[in-house]
Design a protein around this motif. Structure first.
Motif, PDB file in Angstrom:
ATOM      1  N   THR A   3       0.701  -1.268   0.197  1.00  0.00           N
ATOM      2  CA  THR A   3       0.333  -0.035   0.111  1.00  0.00           C
ATOM      3  C   THR A   3       0.605   1.183  -0.437  1.00  0.00           C
ATOM      4  OG1 THR A   3       0.043   0.432   2.232  1.00  0.00           O
ATOM      5  CG2 THR A   3      -2.234  -1.134   1.291  1.00  0.00           C
ATOM      6  N   GLN A  56      -7.299   6.199   3.937  1.00  0.00           N
ATOM      7  CA  GLN A  56      -7.789   5.323   3.118  1.00  0.00           C
ATOM      8  C   GLN A  56      -8.161   3.986   3.681  1.00  0.00           C
ATOM      9  OE1 GLN A  56      -4.637   4.883   0.307  1.00  0.00           O
ATOM     10  NE2 GLN A  56      -4.659   6.737  -0.144  1.00  0.00           N
ATOM     11  N   THR A  58      -6.239   2.393   5.028  1.00  0.00           N
ATOM     12  CA  THR A  58      -5.428   1.163   5.286  1.00  0.00           C
ATOM     13  C   THR A  58      -4.683   1.214   5.760  1.00  0.00           C
ATOM     14  OG1 THR A  58      -4.221   2.706   3.950  1.00  0.00           O
ATOM     15  CG2 THR A  58      -6.036   1.168   2.398  1.00  0.00           C
TER      16      THR A  58
END
Length: 202
Positions: A3, A56, A58
């Motif tokens: 990521t 996000q 993440t």
């Protein structure tokens, strides 16, 4: 693993040897200028990797593991290199400024051990506002010391030699003053973490 926040975090770790290369020669003012620019990029990346991970959704275990390690690697590397190249010296007290850097390193190691211990018993320690101020002074201090090498060149090497005036070395002086401020806050916040740890040690 791949990521964007994790990539940014890992890039900070890989950038540290390059930063060390530019800071290795104490009289190379252009190298210190490039090193300062790289230091700023690393610091900005430090902000954005956490911000993007939260924005996000993440946030990953790898990111949680690597982010504090990346910070400590950079801080420790810069302090050690600046000490070796004479940038933690100044007028009146000479090498005594090294103590401030040493205090910061000892705190980082101690808090890392405490966090590992508390994590094992599933006790979280939130980052306080004072700890954020400590980090701010720390970043400003190291950045100013690097920039001082670009603007003023290497500082005087002993309190007995003819050191530059304040006007001729003010960036370096700001860096040393900020380093001591960070060291003081380091002791305060380190004690706060230690008190939490002691409560859970039977």
């Amino acid at each position: 693993m791949l990521t964007l926040p994790n990539i940014l975090t890992m890039s900070r770790i890989f950038a540290v040897p390059l930063l060390g290369f530019f800071l290795w020669w104490p009289d190379w003012q252009l190298g210190y200028l490039i090193g300062f620019a790289l230091y700023c990029v690393i610091a900005i990346t430090d902000f954005f990797d956490g911000y993007l991970a939260r924005a996000q959704g993440t946030v990953s275990k790898l990111g949680i593991f690597l982010d504090p390690i990346a910070d400590k690697i950079m801080v420790a590397a810069v302090i050690l290199i600046l000490t070796a190249q004479g940038y933690l010296r100044g007028p009146y007290v000479g090498d005594m400024h090294v103590i401030a850097g040493l205090v910061i390193l000892i705190r980082e190691i101690t808090v890392s051990g405490l966090r590992e211990f508390l994590g094992g018993i599933q006790v979280s320690v939130p980052v306080t506002k004072l700890a954020k101020w400590k980090t701010t002074f720390q970043l400003v201090a190291l950045g100013a010391l690097i920039l001082g090498g670009a603007v003023h060149g290497q500082p005087c090497q002993s309190p007995l030699e003819n050191c530059k005036t304040l006007a001729e070395s003010w960036v370096h002086v700001v860096g040393l003053a900020s380093l001591w401020a960070a060291a003081v806050l380091t002791c305060v916040t380190g004690w706060d973490y230690l008190r939490v740890g002691i409560k859970h040690m039977d």
